[in-house]
Design an enzyme around this catalytic site. Structure first.
Site, PDB file in Angstrom:
ATOM      1  N   HIS A  86       0.804  -1.218   0.000  1.00  0.00           N
ATOM      2  CA  HIS A  86       0.000   0.000   0.000  1.00  0.00           C
ATOM      3  C   HIS A  86       0.840   1.274   0.000  1.00  0.00           C
ATOM      4  O   HIS A  86       0.303   2.347  -0.205  1.00  0.00           O
ATOM      5  CB  HIS A  86      -0.978  -0.008   1.188  1.00  0.00           C
ATOM      6  CG  HIS A  86      -2.185  -0.828   0.914  1.00  0.00           C
ATOM      7  ND1 HIS A  86      -2.159  -2.197   0.800  1.00  0.00           N
ATOM      8  CD2 HIS A  86      -3.490  -0.476   0.696  1.00  0.00           C
ATOM      9  CE1 HIS A  86      -3.374  -2.638   0.545  1.00  0.00           C
ATOM     10  NE2 HIS A  86      -4.201  -1.626   0.478  1.00  0.00           N
ATOM     11  N   SER A 127      -0.230  -0.790  -6.176  1.00  0.00           N
ATOM     12  CA  SER A 127       0.003  -1.920  -7.074  1.00  0.00           C
ATOM     13  C   SER A 127       0.806  -1.507  -8.295  1.00  0.00           C
ATOM     14  O   SER A 127       0.641  -0.406  -8.812  1.00  0.00           O
ATOM     15  CB  SER A 127      -1.337  -2.502  -7.545  1.00  0.00           C
ATOM     16  OG  SER A 127      -1.941  -3.218  -6.524  1.00  0.00           O
ATOM     17  N   LYS A 150     -14.161  -7.406  -9.255  1.00  0.00           N
ATOM     18  CA  LYS A 150     -13.337  -8.291 -10.089  1.00  0.00           C
ATOM     19  C   LYS A 150     -12.739  -9.425  -9.252  1.00  0.00           C
ATOM     20  O   LYS A 150     -12.703 -10.581  -9.686  1.00  0.00           O
ATOM     21  CB  LYS A 150     -12.229  -7.478 -10.739  1.00  0.00           C
ATOM     22  CG  LYS A 150     -11.456  -8.259 -11.779  1.00  0.00           C
ATOM     23  CD  LYS A 150     -10.547  -7.353 -12.580  1.00  0.00           C
ATOM     24  CE  LYS A 150      -9.834  -8.166 -13.637  1.00  0.00           C
ATOM     25  NZ  LYS A 150      -9.053  -7.312 -14.527  1.00  0.00           N
ATOM     26  N   ASP A 151     -12.275  -9.110  -8.046  1.00  0.00           N
ATOM     27  CA  ASP A 151     -11.708 -10.147  -7.181  1.00  0.00           C
ATOM     28  C   ASP A 151     -12.775 -11.148  -6.756  1.00  0.00           C
ATOM     29  O   ASP A 151     -12.487 -12.334  -6.593  1.00  0.00           O
ATOM     30  CB  ASP A 151     -11.061  -9.522  -5.938  1.00  0.00           C
ATOM     31  CG  ASP A 151      -9.689  -8.949  -6.249  1.00  0.00           C
ATOM     32  OD1 ASP A 151      -9.074  -9.399  -7.233  1.00  0.00           O
ATOM     33  OD2 ASP A 151      -9.227  -8.062  -5.518  1.00  0.00           O
ATOM     34  N   GLU A 168       5.867 -33.713  -2.212  1.00  0.00           N
ATOM     35  CA  GLU A 168       4.665 -33.206  -2.857  1.00  0.00           C
ATOM     36  C   GLU A 168       5.051 -32.436  -4.118  1.00  0.00           C
ATOM     37  O   GLU A 168       6.148 -31.892  -4.219  1.00  0.00           O
ATOM     38  CB  GLU A 168       3.917 -32.279  -1.892  1.00  0.00           C
ATOM     39  CG  GLU A 168       3.242 -33.024  -0.758  1.00  0.00           C
ATOM     40  CD  GLU A 168       1.939 -33.656  -1.198  1.00  0.00           C
ATOM     41  OE1 GLU A 168       1.985 -34.730  -1.830  1.00  0.00           O
ATOM     42  OE2 GLU A 168       0.881 -33.106  -0.913  1.00  0.00           O
TER      43      GLU A 168
END
Lengths: 281, 444
Positions: B219, B223, B247-248, B291
């Site tokens: 922040h 972004s 959108k998220d 894994e």
């Protein structure tokens, strides 16, 4: 400076790897088993429906009961099923009274209340299905030092489990290749990982089990039924899982569509008012 | 923090004013993921993965805490308690499959998130600390996932723990001592299982703490975006809410749908059948593999087959495996190109895609047995892995001639949308990344 150090470190790593790649190495000895080992045969069960996708398929209850019968009359002589309780058998379509009767047929290790001495009592539905041997040493002593594995999870503990179980049970009696040696006390089975298995052929002839529902009792049928039963013992929640899954996925697909529409709506508002503010996609 | 045109939280209701003057949590939410946080308006779907990673972490913690109520960290009953969860605990099968599948999905999301950062240069100034914190999270995740896999106490749990903890014994002089100290014995046993359970419960909360720092560090500059150029005006941004919350949310729905399909219909797809066999120290599985999310690094570990410079091959492998991750910490100072986004870096972009393929091949090799052709293939791919970061990236950032950058995010968006093909004015040198030379490298 960082770049210089990084470059030196990078060159050293690359040289070490390059040396490993070009240095002569001893040729691998080919695995003698690979030549004769077979992948599990292609069989399908009702729970693989539709078409092997395994989405809606449920267990065939009658088949599970037949499989339980095969386990009880043949497999249970050597193999335990310690993670399954008698009460779980109601999932196969047995009534509570039938389960109680089935449990009663077994003797379960217990302790005498009065003397504290170990004894046995009749089984109750809450008991786990008792195994044939008291412990591992007893199991090995009775089986030429081989340990018959517990079957509760066997179809999840092997690659392509149900098909593996079916193939293994029907894979005995194949001609032994000329250059393959089967030691005394072992049996040739091309579906077993080392080809030589300590288990004698458990299903040797048709009709070993007499099915109450009139299904023809062949080796193939016995193997298929017990494989289905062992699929259930390994994953007793399979049907609940798929049922829940269908609801969850249907809900989420609708939510996704609504989410997409509201996303478009939110951004369309921006688009209409300020054309230069279009989103990138 | 944030841009001058960011809206500010103004409580209207007396109660909200009361709260705001005493514990301004609504203000914090508004300023960090509400209307008060301006975000570049051109973020594509790859920018959803940060939020998805956060959700994946929360799913792991919630399911994990409940599983912990039924699990018993003792070698004699650990495996049985897992099966008890699967059979007798109400909804236990769902919790366990969500937790096991959730780990894999967490890694998928985080790997995509990392590659997104690599492609768009999100690790470059002024976001280096953000990148470093992300890598700390990644390391903690790997430790947590490894220990969680051991808790099942199946065959692959036990032998995976044996192989991985054995790596520490490769350290000269003190290796054996460290190995014994870590395990609480000479081989994985009850002491090991207990401490792994304790740490597996602890680390996710430490991850959560670092995630908070990661979001905080995000922040400060805001972004990055697919053009890699800086936000210049209010026209370049939209408020996080409602634009990116919408959108998220859509991205989250798609993610949860895919997750549910695997949880409910293919829950054992990503697992090893051997882990349904209880741990047996006397029987080694034919093929010990970790894994899938560790496969690229496992391939690098096994790629060192020859002693070199008087250092044994095993130590080389261990050094290389850890270096493969640790070198990412130096990336902001290795890639000093002033252009962030690979969309404008024609040469670096090619190496980026080679690198993606390289890692995928390494991952495939890591899941195979350690013989030919996989061994030699993983050696070649490991060479490229190290060369990419330590040699090619620094060189390319020096010699590459980047494409002209758009003047602003808005301009890039408009051009892409209208597709007029109108030429974009060349930017003055170094423009678009105003505060760049924190790296000490002048923009070329």
């Amino acid at each position: 400076m960082v770049k210089l150090i990084a470059g030196v470190v990078g060159i050293v790593f690359c040289l070490a790897l390059l040396w490993g790649a070009v240095a002569p190495r001893t040729a691998e000895t080919p695995d003698p088993v690979a030549k004769y080992h077979l992948a599990p045969r292609d069989v399908s069960w009702q729970n693989d429906n539709p078409g092997g996708l395994a989405v809606f398929g449920t267990f065939d209850r009658a088949q599970l009961q037949r499989g339980y019968q095969v386990y009880k009359e043949i497999c249970s002589g050597c193999h335990s099923l310690k993670r399954v309780a008698f009460r779980n058998l109601t999932d196969l379509g047995f009534s509570a009274a039938q389960v109680k009767a089935l449990a009663k047929q077994s003797d379960v290790a217990s302790i005498d209340d009065k003397t504290g001495e170990p004894n046995t009592r009749k089984g109750i539905p809450a008991d786990k299905i008792p195994g044939p041997y008291a412990n591992e040493a007893a199991a090995r002593a009775a089986n030429n030092n081989a340990l018959p594995p517990d079957l509760s999870l066997i179809t999840k503990a092997r690659e392509d489990g149900p098909r593996y179980v079916f193939s293994l049970l029907t894979g005995f009696g194949k001609p032994v290749p000329a250059d393959w040696k089967v030691p005394d006390g072992l049996y040739y089975n091309p579906y077993f990982r080392s080809l030589n298995i300590a288990m004698p052929p458990p299903l040797s002839a048709d009709g070993q089990v007499t099915y109450a529902d009139g299904t023809k009792s062949t080796v193939q049928q016995n193997a298929k039924d017990v494989a289905a039963f062992l699929t259930w013992t390994a994953e007793p929640t399979l049907e609940a899982r798929r049922r829940t899954g269908i609801g969850v996925v249907a809900f989420l697909v609708i939510l996704t569509i609504l989410g997409y529409l509201s996303y478009q709506r939110v951004w369309a508002d921006l688009k209409r008012r300020k054309p230069e503010m279009l989103p990138a996609e | 923090m944030s841009f001058p045109w960011a809206r500010h939280y103004e409580p209207t209701h007396p109660f909200m004013k009361y709260v705001d003057s005493r514990l301004p949590i609504p203000r914090l939410v508004y300023d960090s993921l509400g209307g008060g946080y301006p975000v570049p308006k051109n973020l594509n779907y790859f920018y959803n993965f940060g939020v998805l990673a956060g959700v994946a972490l929360v799913v792991q913690i919630l399911t994990g805490v409940i599983l912990g109520m039924h699990y018993a960290a003792n070698t004699t009953i650990a495996f049985d308690s897992v099966e008890h969860i699967m059979r007798d605990v109400n909804g236990g099968w769902m919790l366990r499959y969500m937790h096991a599948t959730g780990a894999s999905f967490f890694f998928v999301v985080v790997y995509i998130h990392i590659f997104r950062g690599l492609f768009y240069g999100s690790f470059k100034p002024p976001r280096e600390v953000l990148w470093l914190l992300g890598l700390v999270i990644f390391l903690l995740m790997m430790a947590t996932a490894f220990m969680g896999y051991v808790l099942v106490w199946g065959q692959m749990s036990f032998w995976g723990a044996t192989v991985i903890t054995n790596l520490f014994s490769a350290i000269p002089l003190v290796g054996e001592t460290i190995h014994t100290w870590l395990l609480g014995g000479f081989a994985p046993d009850n002491a090991t299982l207990n401490r792994f359970f304790s740490l597996h419960y602890l680390l996710p909360f430490i991850i959560l703490g670092v995630v908070i720092l990661h979001v905080w560090a995000l922040h400060i500059p805001g972004s990055n975006n697919p053009t890699g150029i800086d936000v210049k005006s209010p026209a370049d941004t939209v408020p996080f809410h409602p634009y990116y919350t919408a959108k998220d949310f859509f991205g989250l729905c798609v993610y949860l749908t895919l997750f549910s399909i695997v949880v409910f219909f293919l829950p054992n797809m990503l697992g090893e059948p051997d882990n349904y066999i209880p741990a047996n120290p006397l029987s080694t599985p034919a093929l010990i593999v970790p894994e899938w999310y560790f496969w690229p690094f496992y391939a690098i570990l096994r790629a060192f087959t020859q002693d070199f410079l008087f250092i044994p091959a095993k130590l080389w492998g261990v050094l290389a495996m850890f270096s493969a991750i640790l070198l990412l910490f130096f990336l902001p100072w290795l890639d000093t190109s002033p252009v962030r986004s690979n969309s404008y870096r024609p040469l670096n972009r090619q190496f980026f895609w080679i690198f993606v393929v390289d890692v995928l091949v390494l991952a495939y090799c890591g899941g195979q047995h350690a013989g030919e052709p996989w061994l030699r293939l993983s050696q070649i791919c490991s060479i490229y892995y190290f060369a990419h970061f330590l040699i090619i990236t620094p060189l390319v950032s020096r010699i590459e001639k980047p494409l002209p950058l758009p003047n602003s995010i808005s301009e890039a968006v408009l051009k892409k949308h209208t597709n007029t093909g109108a030429p974009i004015a060349l930017q003055p040198k170094g423009a678009g990344i105003a505060e760049l030379p924190a790296s000490g490298q002048p923009a070329e």
